[in-house]
Write an enzyme that holds these catalytic residues in place. Structure first.
Site, PDB file in Angstrom:
ATOM      1  NE  ARG A 138      38.859  -9.290  83.160  1.00 17.95           N
ATOM      2  CZ  ARG A 138      38.879 -10.612  83.000  1.00 17.95           C
ATOM      3  NH1 ARG A 138      38.452 -11.146  81.850  1.00 17.95           N
ATOM      4  NH2 ARG A 138      39.320 -11.398  83.958  1.00 17.95           N
ATOM      5  CG  HIS A 183      35.892 -11.009  85.249  1.00 20.38           C
ATOM      6  ND1 HIS A 183      36.315 -11.036  86.560  1.00 20.38           N
ATOM      7  CD2 HIS A 183      36.314 -12.179  84.706  1.00 20.38           C
ATOM      8  CE1 HIS A 183      36.976 -12.163  86.801  1.00 20.38           C
ATOM      9  NE2 HIS A 183      36.978 -12.874  85.687  1.00 20.38           N
ATOM     10  CG  ASP A 190      39.539 -14.274  87.522  1.00 18.81           C
ATOM     11  OD1 ASP A 190      38.499 -14.934  87.402  1.00 18.81           O
ATOM     12  OD2 ASP A 190      40.095 -13.690  86.573  1.00 18.81           O
ATOM     13  CD  GLU A 272      39.053 -19.050  82.986  1.00 18.90           C
ATOM     14  OE1 GLU A 272      39.408 -18.713  81.839  1.00 18.90           O
ATOM     15  OE2 GLU A 272      38.447 -18.289  83.772  1.00 18.90           O
ATOM     16  CG  HIS A 275      35.909 -17.487  86.066  1.00 17.13           C
ATOM     17  ND1 HIS A 275      36.268 -16.739  84.963  1.00 17.13           N
ATOM     18  CD2 HIS A 275      34.586 -17.266  86.225  1.00 17.13           C
ATOM     19  CE1 HIS A 275      35.205 -16.109  84.498  1.00 17.13           C
ATOM     20  NE2 HIS A 275      34.170 -16.418  85.253  1.00 17.13           N
TER      21      HIS A 275
END
Length: 300
Positions: A138, A183, A190, A272, A275
């Site tokens: 990301r 990320h 994810d 999460e 993740h």
């Protein structure tokens, strides 16, 4: 989600697998899994591939965009059977629009993380499942987009699905949004599991009625994945991987994903269920900002 993970030691890698043909006979998998497993057979030693042929380091393209260093690859070149549903390329995310930096619906990762996902995928295929990634590398500009969105308290268009029980003014304080994301270092992903053969998830229609991400499976936005108790990117404590309220099949599905990824060297972020970070990270202290695009890899 945007928070970085702590650096930790690498879990033991999965042991070498028996031949594809013998495994398929023993487990009597269907043609779908057989074909997927066959496509993951490693290339002969020394064979050049799109993910290994690059040399040089990260830099700047002719258009002035930052480029990925040579340690980054497209997951499709390394583990082509892993499904990809890159949510931030779409409008079905907590922002409600395509996120800055996502030029293509593509999973980019460091080579070590991509190879580890290939290892995990082989094991899941033998059990009749496939991995599906929602987000991989990301860029920092995407994280900056999240920050701007979180600061705009008037933009509540996706609240009904992604953060129904959280006041948007608390997203920073409660840790759902941060100015840096693991990320952006390239080894975090994810993801979820899909039972084979797994029909595609229907497209999201902007403006359609929203249902809380923690609602019963039959009421939530449809996803072809196993039922994990919440949808992806659900800003709620029910997303904590081992939340005691998640029981039965939903808990078993989370643990199936967790054990399989840990065996391949990934570590879960406890808040999460989706993740995971491959450790040790290739770039534990570097946050990149090249776009999610084939061109960031030099067009390969």
């Amino acid at each position: 989600m945007p928070r970085p993970l702590p650096l930790a030691g690498r879990s033991p890698a999965a042991s070498a697998a028996p031949s594809v043909a013998r495994v398929l006979r023993r487990l009597a998998l269907g043609a779908t899994a057989a074909a997927l497993l066959a496509s993951l057979t490693p290339a002969p030693a020394g064979a050049a591939t799109a993910s290994t042929a690059r040399d040089g380091a990260g830099g700047t393209s002719r258009a002035g965009e930052p480029r990925a260093p040579r340690e980054f690859v497209a997951l499709r070149d390394v583990a082509p059977t892993v499904r990809q549903e890159i949510r931030y390329f779409t409008r079905h995310d907590f922002v409600g629009e395509r996120v800055d930096g996502y030029r293509q619906p593509l999973c980019l990762l460091t080579r070590d993380a991509a190879r580890a996902l290939r290892t995990a995928q082989r094991q899941f295929l033998r059990q009749g499942y496939t991995l599906k990634v929602y987000d991989c590398y990301r860029p920092q500009r995407a994280v900056d987009h999240f920050v701007r969105w979180a600061e705009d308290l008037d933009d509540q268009r996706m609240k009904g699905e992604f953060y129904p029980r959280v006041d948007k003014s608390r997203l920073f304080e409660d840790g759902y949004i941060a100015e840096r994301s693991g990320h952006s270092r390239g080894s975090t992903v994810d993801l979820t599991l899909v039972r084979l053969p797994g029909l595609p998830t229907r497209p999201y229609v902007p403006g359609e009625p929203l249902t809380p991400c923690y609602a019963p499976r039959e009421l939530r936005f449809p996803d072809n994945s196993l039922d994990m108790g919440t949808g992806y990117d659900c800003f709620d404590t029910l997303s904590h991987t081992l939340d005691p309220r998640i029981k039965g099949e939903q808990r078993a599905n989370r643990l199936l994903l967790k054990r399989g990824l840990e065996a391949a060297g990934f570590e879960n972020y406890a808040a999460e269920w989706w993740h995971y970070t491959f450790t040790p990270e290739t770039f534990p202290d570097t946050y990149f900002d090249f776009p999610v695009s084939r061109r960031s890899l030099g067009g390969r």
